[in-house]
Design an enzyme around this catalytic site. Structure first.
Site, short mmCIF file in Angstrom:
data_model
loop_
_atom_site.label_atom_id
_atom_site.label_comp_id
_atom_site.label_asym_id
_atom_site.label_seq_id
_atom_site.Cartn_x
_atom_site.Cartn_y
_atom_site.Cartn_z
N ASP A 138 8.69 20.93 -52.07
CA ASP A 138 9.72 20.88 -51.02
C ASP A 138 9.54 21.99 -49.98
O ASP A 138 10.46 22.35 -49.28
CB ASP A 138 11.12 20.94 -51.66
N HIS A 144 -17.55 25.75 -40.34
CA HIS A 144 -16.09 25.81 -40.48
C HIS A 144 -15.67 26.37 -41.84
O HIS A 144 -14.77 25.85 -42.49
CB HIS A 144 -15.46 24.42 -40.24
N ASP A 199 -14.67 34.37 -36.93
CA ASP A 199 -14.17 33.54 -35.83
C ASP A 199 -12.66 33.48 -36.03
O ASP A 199 -12.16 32.78 -36.90
CB ASP A 199 -14.81 32.14 -35.93
N ASP A 256 -9.69 32.42 -28.90
CA ASP A 256 -10.71 31.92 -29.82
C ASP A 256 -11.93 32.83 -29.66
O ASP A 256 -12.68 32.69 -28.70
CB ASP A 256 -11.03 30.46 -29.46
N HIS A 267 -15.56 24.89 -25.35
CA HIS A 267 -14.50 23.88 -25.20
C HIS A 267 -13.39 24.49 -24.36
O HIS A 267 -13.32 25.71 -24.18
CB HIS A 267 -13.98 23.47 -26.58
N HIS A 302 -8.75 23.73 -29.24
CA HIS A 302 -9.61 22.76 -28.54
C HIS A 302 -8.68 22.06 -27.57
O HIS A 302 -8.03 21.07 -27.91
CB HIS A 302 -10.26 21.79 -29.53
N GLU A 323 -19.75 30.00 -26.61
CA GLU A 323 -19.97 30.37 -28.01
C GLU A 323 -21.28 29.85 -28.60
O GLU A 323 -21.26 29.06 -29.55
CB GLU A 323 -18.80 29.88 -28.86
N TYR A 339 -27.91 29.59 -36.76
CA TYR A 339 -27.55 29.65 -38.18
C TYR A 339 -28.78 29.28 -39.01
O TYR A 339 -29.29 28.16 -38.89
CB TYR A 339 -26.41 28.66 -38.47
N ARG A 351 -22.83 33.90 -34.37
CA ARG A 351 -22.17 33.25 -33.24
C ARG A 351 -21.43 34.33 -32.47
O ARG A 351 -20.87 35.25 -33.09
CB ARG A 351 -21.19 32.16 -33.71
N GLU A 384 -18.58 34.53 -29.38
CA GLU A 384 -17.68 33.66 -28.61
C GLU A 384 -16.66 34.47 -27.84
O GLU A 384 -15.99 35.34 -28.39
CB GLU A 384 -16.95 32.72 -29.59
MN LIG Z 1 -14.29 27.98 -30.32
#
Ligand SMILES: [Mn+2]
Length: 437
Positions: free
Chosen positions: A37, A241, A258, A269, A352, A359, A382, A386, A404, A406
């Site tokens: 709940d 991710h 990130d 971001d 993006h 996004h 970005e 890898y 990365r 960004e």
């Molecule tokens: Mn991004």
């Protein structure tokens, strides 16, 4: 904060874009159960928030076009002393008018009763098809009610249109007030990345770095992350991710973070990558330098009238050349770009749109052609490389290096402005920051 007059201006602008004698219907996000709940922390739908500034669930915005103006009707929850003791303040119908500028307001329980009256006689209904099955049903029932009760087909709307593309094009160009919030969000994120570089050392767990980030966000007034933060070390730097953030950080490994603050509903971001112990190895340095060069060149290309994919082209070229230079790709630059040989190591695009959503809304192409950047747009840049231990044909000295970088970039009249510039990214700056403690 966004002044209340700005929401009114947005609604007015939206109504100018749609056909006369129409109705716009937009629903708030539903609250979502996490387990049993308990609900997730509520976050309003970005389109709904953009047009109302209203943060409560169980609400529906209706805009009616009138001759030279429009009417803003808000359906929302009733005040309820008992419920408010448990769950907190509700604006109620008086609040909807006084604080949010609604011309008319009704309790949300009356939606199904009122909707047929509001729809009858309108030619066109604008709403977000398919966003919520329960809401689609409410709309179709309202239409049937008009058809069956009034028994006058002229009163039944004959056209439907998706309202979202109209709102999304507006959201793409940020106002001065929005830019101020986005700048703040990006600055908070930059400070958090800096903080975590100072804090990091081998032996800590990834989530302990996440805690530092969250601490800095909230310390500075950003209640939430804009998205689940990625804090990966070693092999996890190569999972795009990765959100488990639960491994112990090993000596000699890279750390990729990130993480972006959401400040007053606006996202940032930002990604930074650094060695766990503050010293880049030769291989880590080589890969990092390629990504940084690509990112700086990509940012440099951002200015009004430059097409969206300009950054992609520049970034792809530098990354491919860099991979040739260090021996990870073999062949001619143009052939390798043509064959997308880089995608073994760089498998996403260069950025993006950014705004209320990470996004963010807005098209990337218009009539099948890349759209041109305009002042007031905000995008990320970005690039990354890898090198997973599972990538075939790679010597193990390169394994588990994921990088990365960004930043959040505002398109200005003259060029661009890097909103997240405060987060260190030059190798010397990172090493200095991490080793002078
Ligand atoms: Mn991004």
């Amino acid at each position: 904060m966004i002044p209340i007059t700005e929401y009114a201006r947005r609604r007015k602008e939206l109504m100018k874009k749609i056909d006369a004698n129409s109705i716009v219907i937009l629903s708030a996000s539903p609250a979502v159960i996490r387990n049993h709940d308990h609900e997730y922390l509520y976050r309003q739908n970005s389109d709904f928030y953009y047009l109302t500034g209203f943060k409560e669930p169980e609400a529906v915005m209706v805009l009616l076009s009138k001759n030279k103006s429009s009417e803003f009707i808000l359906f929302n929850r009733k005040r309820d002393r008992e419920k408010e003791i448990w769950d907190g303040h509700r604006a109620g119908q008086a609040g909807a008018r006084q604080e949010f500028g609604a011309d008319t307001s009704f309790p949300i329980d009356e939606l199904e009763k009122k909707l047929p009256e509001l729809i009858a006689g309108r030619e066109k209904i604008y709403y977000a098809f398919g966003a919520c099955a329960a809401f689609d049903k409410i709309i179709s029932q309202a239409i049937n009610t008009v058809r069956n009760q009034i028994r006058n087909n002229e009163k039944v709307p004959s056209m439907f249109a998706d309202i979202r593309p109209f709102i999304h094009e507006m959201r793409l160009i940020k106002s001065a007030a929005e830019i101020k919030l986005m700048r703040k969000a990006a600055e908070i994120s930059a400070d958090a990345h800096k903080r975590v570089m100072e804090f990091c050392k081998p032996g800590l767990y990834e989530y302990q770095l996440e805690a530092e980030i969250t601490h800095e966000f909230q310390r500075q007034g950003a209640r939430c992350h804009a998205y689940n933060p990625i804090v990966g070390s070693g092999e996890n730097t190569c999972i795009l991710h990765y959100v488990n953030n639960d491994k112990q950080i090993k000596k000699g490994s890279m750390v990729l973070i990130d993480a972006g603050a959401e400040y007053n509903y606006y996202a940032s971001d930002v990604t930074r990558t650094f060695p766990a112990d503050g010293h880049f190895t030769q291989e880590q340095r080589a890969i990092y330098e390629i990504v940084l060069e690509a990112q700086l060149a990509g940012i440099k290309a951002i200015k009004p009238h430059a097409p969206w994919n300009q950054v992609d082209i520049i970034v792809t070229k530098i990354i491919t050349q860099g991979l040739i230079d260090v021996g990870l790709l073999k062949g001619k630059l143009d052939d390798l770009i043509e064959k997308q040989a880089y995608s073994k190591f760089y498998m996403h695009r260069s950025g993006h749109w950014l705004g209320l959503d990470t996004h963010d809304a807005g098209r990337y192409k218009i009539n099948d052609k890349w759209r041109k950047m305009e002042p007031g747009m905000v995008r990320t840049v970005e690039p990354g490389i890898y090198i997973s231990a599972e990538t075939p044909g790679v010597h193990k000295r390169w394994h588990n290096i994921g990088v990365r970088i960004e930043d959040d970039v505002l398109v200005t009249q003259k060029g661009h402005d890097v909103l997240s510039h405060g987060a260190p990214k030059k190798i010397d700056d990172i090493e200095k920051l991490m080793t002078t403690k």
